[in-house]
Design a protein around this motif. Structure first.
Motif, PDB file in Angstrom:
ATOM      1  N   UNK A   1       0.832  -1.213   0.000  1.00 21.03           N
ATOM      2  CA  UNK A   1       0.000   0.000   0.000  1.00 21.03           C
ATOM      3  C   UNK A   1       0.862   1.256   0.000  1.00 21.03           C
ATOM      4  N   UNK A   2       0.298   2.358  -0.435  1.00 15.58           N
ATOM      5  CA  UNK A   2       0.995   3.635  -0.476  1.00 15.58           C
ATOM      6  C   UNK A   2       0.806   4.336   0.875  1.00 15.58           C
ATOM      7  N   UNK A   3       1.818   4.203   1.736  1.00 16.72           N
ATOM      8  CA  UNK A   3       1.725   4.806   3.061  1.00 16.72           C
ATOM      9  C   UNK A   3       2.166   6.271   3.066  1.00 16.72           C
ATOM     10  N   UNK A   4       2.519   6.804   1.899  1.00 15.43           N
ATOM     11  CA  UNK A   4       2.914   8.212   1.824  1.00 15.43           C
ATOM     12  C   UNK A   4       1.782   9.101   1.328  1.00 15.43           C
ATOM     13  N   UNK A   5       0.613   8.524   1.078  1.00 19.69           N
ATOM     14  CA  UNK A   5      -0.483   9.314   0.499  1.00 19.69           C
ATOM     15  C   UNK A   5      -1.025  10.326   1.498  1.00 19.69           C
ATOM     16  N   UNK A   6      -0.874  10.057   2.782  1.00 19.73           N
ATOM     17  CA  UNK A   6      -1.292  11.002   3.823  1.00 19.73           C
ATOM     18  C   UNK A   6      -0.095  11.284   4.726  1.00 19.73           C
ATOM     19  N   UNK A   7      -0.004  12.493   5.245  1.00 23.31           N
ATOM     20  CA  UNK A   7       1.079  12.857   6.152  1.00 23.31           C
ATOM     21  C   UNK A   7       0.652  12.778   7.613  1.00 23.31           C
ATOM     22  N   UNK A   8      -0.517  12.237   7.837  1.00 20.49           N
ATOM     23  CA  UNK A   8      -1.071  12.113   9.189  1.00 20.49           C
ATOM     24  C   UNK A   8      -0.663  10.772   9.778  1.00 20.49           C
ATOM     25  N   UNK A   9       0.014  10.785  10.924  1.00 19.33           N
ATOM     26  CA  UNK A   9       0.439   9.539  11.564  1.00 19.33           C
ATOM     27  C   UNK A   9      -0.743   8.619  11.832  1.00 19.33           C
ATOM     28  N   UNK A  10      -1.879   9.181  12.197  1.00 22.04           N
ATOM     29  CA  UNK A  10      -3.030   8.344  12.566  1.00 22.04           C
ATOM     30  C   UNK A  10      -3.565   7.576  11.363  1.00 22.04           C
ATOM     31  N   UNK A  11      -3.525   8.197  10.201  1.00 26.94           N
ATOM     32  CA  UNK A  11      -3.953   7.495   8.986  1.00 26.94           C
ATOM     33  C   UNK A  11      -2.940   6.416   8.629  1.00 26.94           C
ATOM     34  N   UNK A  39      10.864  -0.592   4.946  1.00 30.08           N
ATOM     35  CA  UNK A  39      10.786  -0.672   3.483  1.00 30.08           C
ATOM     36  C   UNK A  39       9.347  -0.481   3.007  1.00 30.08           C
ATOM     37  N   UNK A  40       8.391  -1.054   3.736  1.00 31.48           N
ATOM     38  CA  UNK A  40       6.987  -0.878   3.361  1.00 31.48           C
ATOM     39  C   UNK A  40       6.566   0.584   3.446  1.00 31.48           C
ATOM     40  N   UNK A  41       7.092   1.307   4.434  1.00 30.17           N
ATOM     41  CA  UNK A  41       6.792   2.741   4.528  1.00 30.17           C
ATOM     42  C   UNK A  41       7.185   3.467   3.255  1.00 30.17           C
ATOM     43  N   UNK A  42       8.234   2.954   2.597  1.00 30.08           N
ATOM     44  CA  UNK A  42       8.737   3.559   1.368  1.00 30.08           C
ATOM     45  C   UNK A  42       8.174   2.887   0.124  1.00 30.08           C
ATOM     46  N   UNK A  43       7.303   1.887   0.318  1.00 25.38           N
ATOM     47  CA  UNK A  43       6.620   1.271  -0.808  1.00 25.38           C
ATOM     48  C   UNK A  43       7.410   0.229  -1.561  1.00 25.38           C
ATOM     49  N   UNK A  44       8.459  -0.337  -0.935  1.00 23.74           N
ATOM     50  CA  UNK A  44       9.290  -1.322  -1.628  1.00 23.74           C
ATOM     51  C   UNK A  44       9.510  -2.537  -0.742  1.00 23.74           C
ATOM     52  N   UNK A  45      10.045  -3.589  -1.340  1.00 29.51           N
ATOM     53  CA  UNK A  45      10.464  -4.747  -0.562  1.00 29.51           C
ATOM     54  C   UNK A  45      11.833  -4.476   0.048  1.00 29.51           C
ATOM     55  N   UNK A  46      12.171  -5.236   1.074  1.00 29.36           N
ATOM     56  CA  UNK A  46      13.316  -4.898   1.911  1.00 29.36           C
ATOM     57  C   UNK A  46      14.636  -4.886   1.147  1.00 29.36           C
ATOM     58  N   UNK A  47      14.773  -5.694   0.094  1.00 26.43           N
ATOM     59  CA  UNK A  47      16.028  -5.720  -0.652  1.00 26.43           C
ATOM     60  C   UNK A  47      16.284  -4.419  -1.412  1.00 26.43           C
ATOM     61  N   UNK A  48      15.247  -3.586  -1.545  1.00 27.70           N
ATOM     62  CA  UNK A  48      15.395  -2.307  -2.254  1.00 27.70           C
ATOM     63  C   UNK A  48      15.372  -1.110  -1.299  1.00 27.70           C
ATOM     64  N   UNK A  49      15.473  -1.383   0.001  1.00 33.26           N
ATOM     65  CA  UNK A  49      15.323  -0.330   1.006  1.00 33.26           C
ATOM     66  C   UNK A  49      16.348   0.786   0.826  1.00 33.26           C
ATOM     67  N   UNK A  50      17.638   0.426   0.726  1.00 30.57           N
ATOM     68  CA  UNK A  50      18.680   1.453   0.685  1.00 30.57           C
ATOM     69  C   UNK A  50      18.557   2.356  -0.541  1.00 30.57           C
ATOM     70  N   UNK A  51      18.415   1.746  -1.715  1.00 33.31           N
ATOM     71  CA  UNK A  51      18.366   2.562  -2.920  1.00 33.31           C
ATOM     72  C   UNK A  51      17.098   3.416  -2.984  1.00 33.31           C
ATOM     73  N   UNK A  52      15.973   2.897  -2.459  1.00 38.87           N
ATOM     74  CA  UNK A  52      14.737   3.673  -2.478  1.00 38.87           C
ATOM     75  C   UNK A  52      14.829   4.859  -1.519  1.00 38.87           C
ATOM     76  N   UNK A  53      15.389   4.614  -0.335  1.00 38.53           N
ATOM     77  CA  UNK A  53      15.553   5.726   0.603  1.00 38.53           C
ATOM     78  C   UNK A  53      16.425   6.814  -0.007  1.00 38.53           C
ATOM     79  N   UNK A  54      17.576   6.442  -0.578  1.00 39.51           N
ATOM     80  CA  UNK A  54      18.472   7.438  -1.155  1.00 39.51           C
ATOM     81  C   UNK A  54      17.821   8.180  -2.311  1.00 39.51           C
ATOM     82  N   UNK A  55      17.121   7.430  -3.168  1.00 42.91           N
ATOM     83  CA  UNK A  55      16.489   8.062  -4.334  1.00 42.91           C
ATOM     84  C   UNK A  55      15.462   9.110  -3.907  1.00 42.91           C
TER      85      UNK A  55
END
Length: 461
Positions: A7-17, A83-99
């Protein structure tokens, strides 16, 4: 292999959502404690007991005695969850965060937001804030999720950084700028101008905002822009009532005021990432002038000590930066891992060595780039660096101490390293546990078919 839907966890900036959506999407990765617990160490004890069982769920406490708020903690304890917070699987965590972190997006100032639900300019008592005690050895209850926001007096460029904090009085907080980082630099500017440093302390916000607070940036780059990059949209901010500091519009708690450049107050001990209780050296005093809170405040806590959450929150941005730097210079690097067992002081790097001495060069690069690291172990690409026992096996069977160990002395170290010298310097070590060009040995292996049969036999059991 089919990509899993995240799921897209960045669609809202509200912690509660975010919390609602995550609990719905991954109910098996969260644990809600409905039984009443004490604010004195009980949440930490539950985190430690779960970790002993190899479990690191997101934790929600519905009833914490005398806290006056729900408590959410252990949010960053799982790399897969980050990694899920960033919308990727864990093997892509570093590159997705940097990007994402590199795509700087300026904040969007809005007129109001949930953080403005209740604003107190006077007659407040900080003892009514929801704060818990993490360890028996702590001085008292601590705010572990204190993201301090300050702005340069000339440019307005912001800085966000974490600073552990505890109550000093009904209107004052003892905090520490022990890292002598960018907030410390802004404080020196204020001291030169004989002015207090205006700050806002954010306690609880969306996890992507919290990750931005842990980013490693040059002085003059604003972490709120990194938050926008992580969200893929401008961070919605409101201006604090007195000093106009831009803070997340959907934060849970914000405290506005000044750091007194003259005052020194007792702070510490507190359980730090080293696993030891630590006093601090700067002992600064934050004079709170305005309290902003959402209705039905949620305490978003970060587990202290050498917990998986505390370590992950600090190291994932560092790992991401180091992976990018190393691979740009050394394409032979296949993986980098900062193990929990080494707190922030150890790193493992796997590589497919192309020429003799390359492992040593990679290790020296890491030791030079990362000011926290004391020890780097280099191994071959077939060693699983996420498992300490595999790295220890490589050290035991590949390394000759007289020729495979590099030690450099007299370098700056972490102020929290209990083994460092009184002046804050440390030595650093590289262990070359790669096989090397003249290695004589064949690794014992089991065929994939046999392993698959073993898994099939054991599955029903």
């Amino acid at each position: 292999m089919t990509q899993k839907h995240i799921p897209d966890f960045s669609r809202s900036q509200d912690f509660r959502i975010f919390l609602r959506d995550y609990l719905q999407a991954y109910p098996d990765d969260a644990l809600t404690i409905k039984e009443e617990v004490s604010a004195d160490q009980d949440p930490t004890s539950i985190v430690w007991e779960l970790a002993r069982q190899g479990k690191h769920p997101l934790l929600v406490f519905d009833q914490v005695r005398d806290l006056g708020a729900r408590l959410v903690t252990n949010m960053f304890a799982s790399r897969e969850r980050v990694a899920r917070m960033l919308g990727v699987e864990v093997q892509h965590l570093h590159e997705e965060y940097q990007a994402r972190a590199r795509r700087l997006v300026a904040p969007n100032v809005v007129a109001t937001g949930p953080i403005m639900d209740a604003v107190q300019h006077s007659n407040f008592d900080l003892h009514t804030l929801p704060i818990i005690k993490h360890f028996a050895t702590d001085r008292g209850p601590y705010i572990t999720n204190a993201v301090i926001v300050a702005e340069h007096p000339d440019t307005g460029v912001g800085n966000m950084s974490y600073h552990r904090s505890t109550l000093h009085s009904a209107t004052e907080i003892a905090t520490s700028l022990h890292s002598r980082g960018h907030l410390w630099r802004l404080l020196q500017i204020a001291i030169e101008r004989k002015q207090p440093l205006r700050i806002a302390m954010v306690i609880g916000a969306h996890p992507l905002f919290m990750l931005a607070g842990a980013a490693r940036l040059p002085f003059g780059v604003d972490e709120r822009h990194v938050a926008g990059g992580l969200f893929g949209a401008p961070l919605d901010v409101v201006r604090t009532p007195k000093y106009g500091i831009a803070v997340p519009a959907s934060a849970e708690i914000v405290l506005e005021g000044v750091i007194d450049p003259e005052a020194r107050v007792d702070e510490g001990p507190f359980g730090e990432f080293t696993g030891y209780s630590s006093d601090r050296s700067t002992n600064n005093l934050f004079k709170v002038e305005t309290v902003l809170r959402r209705h039905d405040t949620i305490l978003v806590d970060v587990v202290g000590g050498n917990s998986a959450e505390h370590l992950n929150l600090g190291r994932i941005p560092r790992e991401s930066e180091m992976v990018e730097k190393l691979r740009e210079r050394f394409p032979s690097v296949t993986a980098v891992h900062y193990p929990s067992s080494g707190t922030h002081f150890h790193a493992y790097v796997a590589l497919k060595q192309m020429r003799q001495g390359e492992a040593r060069q990679v290790m020296l690069g890491l030791l030079g780039w990362d000011p926290y690291l004391k020890t780097v172990v280099a191994v071959d690409e077939d060693v699983d660096i996420t498992r300490d026992e595999e790295v220890l096996w490589a050290i035991a069977t590949h390394l000759q101490p007289h020729q495979d160990v590099v030690i450099v002395d007299g370098l700056p170290g972490s102020a929290l390293d209990p083994s460092a010298s009184g002046v804050g310097t440390t030595s650093r070590m590289g262990l070359d546990a790669t096989r090397g060009p003249k290695f004589d040995g064949i690794r014992a292996e089991i065929s994939p078919d046999s392993i698959a049969r073993a898994q099939q036999i054991l599955a029903p059991l």
